[in-house]
Scaffold this active site. Structure first.
Site, short mmCIF file in Angstrom:
data_model
loop_
_atom_site.label_atom_id
_atom_site.label_comp_id
_atom_site.label_asym_id
_atom_site.label_seq_id
_atom_site.Cartn_x
_atom_site.Cartn_y
_atom_site.Cartn_z
CE LYS A 17 -2.91 2.14 4.26
NZ LYS A 17 -2.17 0.95 4.61
CB SER A 77 -0.96 0.02 1.19
OG SER A 77 -0.27 0.25 2.40
#
Length: 146
Positions: A104, A67
């Site tokens: 993230k 990701s």
């Protein structure tokens, strides 16, 4: 190092060893034309001194997944995480979200927090009051295998 698996990340508690340093050539390795060998000045280099600002609050974790590939964080990379740093907009953070750890990019506005992946195949996560959410630490460095 002591390893502890938590969801998609494996955390490592660093073990500080005094006097442990590798050889370091203070010359700058040319990525263009080779430089003469007589320019090398050998010194010792400690990765702890280079990568760790706050020893008591620094941990390592291994990335699992794709990701964050757009930010240069690939599967199996080793993250250096400092828990003493303040979270800020645009920083890459290790977060605890609904029972799992994730890494993230933080997107913070006046009223909202978003977790943005760096891969278009993954959704942006809007943090709401219903989420069990904690910013666990800020990523300061990444160690890659070549």
């Amino acid at each position: 190092m002591i390893a502890h698996k938590q969801g998609n990340l494996t955390f490592y508690t660093p073990e500080v060893v005094d006097g442990l340093a590798g050889h370091f050539f203070d010359t700058g390795i040319s990525a263009g034309f080779p430089s003469p060998t007589e320019d090398f000045n050998e010194q010792h280099l400690s990765l702890d001194e280079e990568l760790v600002k706050n020893k008591e609050t620094t941990f390592y974790a291994r990335v699992s997944g794709q990701s964050m590939i757009g930010a240069g964080l690939d599967d199996n990379d080793l993250l250096v995480i400092d828990r003493s740093l303040e979270p800020e907009n645009n920083k890459i953070a290790v977060c605890f979200l609904d029972g799992e750890f994730t890494v993230k990019r933080l997107r913070v506005t006046k009223d909202e927090v978003w977790l943005q992946p760096e891969n278009p195949n993954y959704p942006i996560i809007n943090i709401t009051e219903e989420n069990n959410f904690l910013i666990w630490g800020i990523v300061t460095n990444v160690i890659k295998k070549v």
